[in-house]
Design an enzyme around this catalytic site. Structure first.
Site, PDB file in Angstrom:
ATOM      1  CE  LYS A  52       1.819   6.214   2.415  1.00  0.00           C
ATOM      2  NZ  LYS A  52       1.838   5.876   0.993  1.00  0.00           N
ATOM      3  CD  GLN A  96       0.080   3.019  -0.658  1.00  0.00           C
ATOM      4  OE1 GLN A  96       0.029   4.206  -0.356  1.00  0.00           O
ATOM      5  NE2 GLN A  96       1.148   2.298  -0.451  1.00  0.00           N
ATOM      6  CG  ASP A 119       2.982   9.225  -3.458  1.00  0.00           C
ATOM      7  OD1 ASP A 119       3.627   9.091  -2.405  1.00  0.00           O
ATOM      8  OD2 ASP A 119       1.981   8.552  -3.749  1.00  0.00           O
TER       9      ASP A 119
HETATM   10  N1  GUN Z   1       3.577   1.957  -2.601  1.00  0.00           N
HETATM   11  C1  GUN Z   1       4.739   1.761  -1.948  1.00  0.00           C
HETATM   12  N2  GUN Z   1       5.267   2.942  -1.553  1.00  0.00           N
HETATM   13  C2  GUN Z   1       4.421   3.908  -1.975  1.00  0.00           C
HETATM   14  C3  GUN Z   1       4.416   5.325  -1.862  1.00  0.00           C
HETATM   15  O1  GUN Z   1       5.335   5.954  -1.303  1.00  0.00           O
HETATM   16  N3  GUN Z   1       3.350   5.951  -2.423  1.00  0.00           N
HETATM   17  C4  GUN Z   1       2.356   5.283  -3.060  1.00  0.00           C
HETATM   18  N4  GUN Z   1       1.364   6.009  -3.588  1.00  0.00           N
HETATM   19  N5  GUN Z   1       2.329   3.977  -3.186  1.00  0.00           N
HETATM   20  C5  GUN Z   1       3.357   3.291  -2.641  1.00  0.00           C
END
Ligand code: GUN
Length: 293
Positions: A52, A96, A119
């Site tokens: 990211k 995350q 998100d």
């Molecule tokens: N863990 C697995 N996929 C995601 C996501 O798209 N966002 C976040 N914040 N955590 C995750």
């Protein structure tokens, strides 16, 4: 059979985003800024967050990574969320997941300002999405919808099965595909661990979304001739062959299922790459205040 090429489409979208970021900068607007909070040292989370941050650089965003050890207090993490809510330079941020067991993920998600919830996990964004109102849509379902759109895959009136009912993928994609929209207007069945005759439901479906996180779950015998198969599985397993020492496994047995499909996504190179660009898109939307003016 046509391969749905997430690598190609995500690269195209990154170019589109980078162009728009440059236009914003040329107009004297601030640089879009995404922050990510990472707790602990889970290998998969480390990889995703690094991806990211790298993607932010590629499109000209600012990014900030905030790291904590896994024994951080819930209250410290909540304070960080509140600070990020107040920080005017940050347009959007993510925490995350998964978080350590002693921290309530729900509490943390609900502490995020919905205007910065890129998100799309906050109940306000999920609720708005269900009502068909403008909202941040979580990145994986948004990425799947974008692939369907860009490949011109018809969903109206089609039977669609979603296997897996997670809050992040299964539930939201089932709602998006059944909404009165294009893509959308599909007749959706949401399957899960208690579903009876799951194989029969999948076999009767025009579109199969596999999002349960069980490598190789979907076999050729479960898929009807000409189906569209979207594989959301990304299970990381150790490998002696790859440079990183890991490989990603999808929920679909690609080699045997692909010959029966009209369209199929590979793993890797399918939905996973779209997830990151959808997060970038949401951050750009946040920077432009398009959903919450
Ligand atoms: N863990 C697995 N996929 C995601 C996501 O798209 N966002 C976040 N914040 N955590 C995750």
């Amino acid at each position: 059979m046509q391969l749905i090429d997430g690598k190609k489409i995500s690269a195209e979208i990154k170019v589109e985003i980078a162009r728009e970021v440059q236009q914003l900068k040329d107009r004297g607007c601030k640089t879009p800024h995404l922050a990510a909070v990472l707790v602990g040292h889970d290998g998969a989370s480390e990889t995703y967050v690094a991806g990211k941050v790298k993607a932010c650089e590629e499109v000209g965003f600012k990014s900030t990574l905030i790291r904590y050890e896994s024994d951080i207090d819930e209250s410290t993490l909540l304070n960080t969320v509140h600070e990020l809510n107040r920080n005017e330079d940050i347009d959007g941020f993510i925490v995350q997941l998964p978080l350590p067991d002693h921290i309530s993920e729900q509490k943390v998600i609900e502490a995020i300002d919905p205007r910065k919830d890129v998100d799309g996990f906050h109940p306000v964004n999920l609720g708005r999405m269900v009502l068909g109102l403008p909202a941040f849509i979580s990145a994986t379902p948004a990425g799947i919808m974008e692939l369907i759109k860009r490949y011109g895959i018809q969903t109206s009136g089609k039977s669609c099965v979603v296997v897996g009912r997670s809050n992040i993928v299964g539930k939201p994609i089932s709602i998006l595909l059944s909404q009165k929209a294009d893509p959308g207007d599909a007749t959706v069945t949401l399957c899960h661990s208690r579903t009876r005759n799951l194989d029969d439901v999948v076999r009767a479906s025009d579109i199969v979304i596999a999002a349960l996180g069980k490598p190789g779950f979907v076999t050729a015998g479960m898929v009807k001739e000409g189906a569209v198969v979207i594989d959301v599985g990304i299970t990381r397993v150790k490998s002696d062959v790859t440079k990183s020492g890991w490989k990603l496994l999808g929920d679909v047995r690609f080699d045997e299922v692909a010959p029966k499909c009209s369209y199929i996504t590979p793993v890797p190179g399918g939905v996973g790459l779209m997830t990151i660009v959808s997060l970038l898109k949401n951050t750009l939307i946040a920077a432009k205040h398009e959903i919450y003016p």
